[in-house]
Write an enzyme that holds these catalytic residues in place. Structure first.
Site, PDB file in Angstrom:
ATOM      1  N   ASP A 149       0.834  -1.203   0.000  1.00 34.35           N
ATOM      2  CA  ASP A 149       0.000   0.000   0.000  1.00 34.35           C
ATOM      3  C   ASP A 149       0.870   1.254   0.000  1.00 34.35           C
ATOM      4  OD1 ASP A 149      -2.457   1.574   0.355  1.00 34.35           O
ATOM      5  OD2 ASP A 149      -1.744   1.881   2.387  1.00 34.35           O
ATOM      6  N   GLU A 169      -2.010  -5.184  -3.677  1.00 32.56           N
ATOM      7  CA  GLU A 169      -1.045  -4.497  -2.813  1.00 32.56           C
ATOM      8  C   GLU A 169       0.002  -5.472  -2.285  1.00 32.56           C
ATOM      9  OE1 GLU A 169      -4.028  -0.975  -1.162  1.00 32.56           O
ATOM     10  OE2 GLU A 169      -3.640  -2.763   0.060  1.00 32.56           O
TER      11      GLU A 169
END
Length: 219
Positions: free
Chosen positions: A35, A114
């Site tokens: 992320d 992610e």
């Protein structure tokens, strides 16, 4: 790049926490890392490209939030064949409709893409991964620039990935009815995230959402 990952990292990046006895063996930690890498890669791409006078911190944050939103991550995951990888990675006892549904869930697909980014970062380093990230997310970046969402939508996209929601509360009202000014607080889990003011409640909510996005920075 995903194909070049070591087997253990590749497997972990598509392992749901319900499929393993140790949560640390799932994709969750890799998603946490990925992320941040995703956000930095898109930010580094956007920053020199956009005119400072037209794109201040708030607007840049809005564009980035939309470009890396859960919806965007899901779209990228689907283009890269992540749902199929998820279903193939499921242990035999977990195969079936439940896993097929899992592989179509936005939250799961966003976390897995992610995690893949995080795994690639660990194996190949930031420079290679950032180029691959920008290439993979290019359609989403262009869409965010051409068709920007409003600040409230962008903020909710950010918070939805954390499993939280924003609630707007009127903090104050001033002035006569024909010149009323509203101050609104953006609240998350009972805590004030930011405030904004406007001539209507909707305008004040947008201003509060914009301030919240700025305060979240790389969140």
């Amino acid at each position: 790049m995903l194909e070049a990952l070591p087997p253990d990292l590749a497997r972990q990046s598509v392992t749901h926490s319900s499929w393993t006895d140790k949560r640390a063996d799932s994709y969750e930690r890799l998603a946490f890392l990925g992320d941040s890498v995703l956000g930095l890669a898109v930010t580094t791409h956007l920053y020199p490209r956009l005119e400072p006078d037209a794109y201040g911190a708030g607007r840049l944050t809005k564009v980035r939030a939309q470009a890396v939103s859960g919806r965007s991550c899901r779209d990228v995951a689907e283009r890269l064949g992540i749902p199929e990888r998820l279903m193939n990675a499921a242990p035999p006892e977990f195969t079936g409709p439940a896993t097929e549904q899992l592989a179509r869930t936005e939250r799961v697909l966003a976390s897995v893409i992610e995690a893949v980014i995080g795994a690639c970062y660990l194996e190949f380093g930031y420079e290679q991964v950032s180029e691959a990230v920008v290439e993979a997310f290019q359609p989403e970046i262009e869409r965010a620039l051409a068709h920007p969402a409003d600040f409230k939508s962008a903020l909710q996209e950010q918070l939805a990935r954390r499993g939280t929601v924003v609630v707007y509360e009127v903090a104050s009202e001033e002035g006569p009815p024909h010149e009323r000014t509203f101050e609104v607080a953006a609240m998350v889990d009972g805590h004030e995230l930011a405030r904004g003011s406007g001539r209507s409640k909707k305008d004040a909510e947008q201003a509060a959402a914009e301030s919240a996005l700025e305060s979240m920075g790389g969140a």
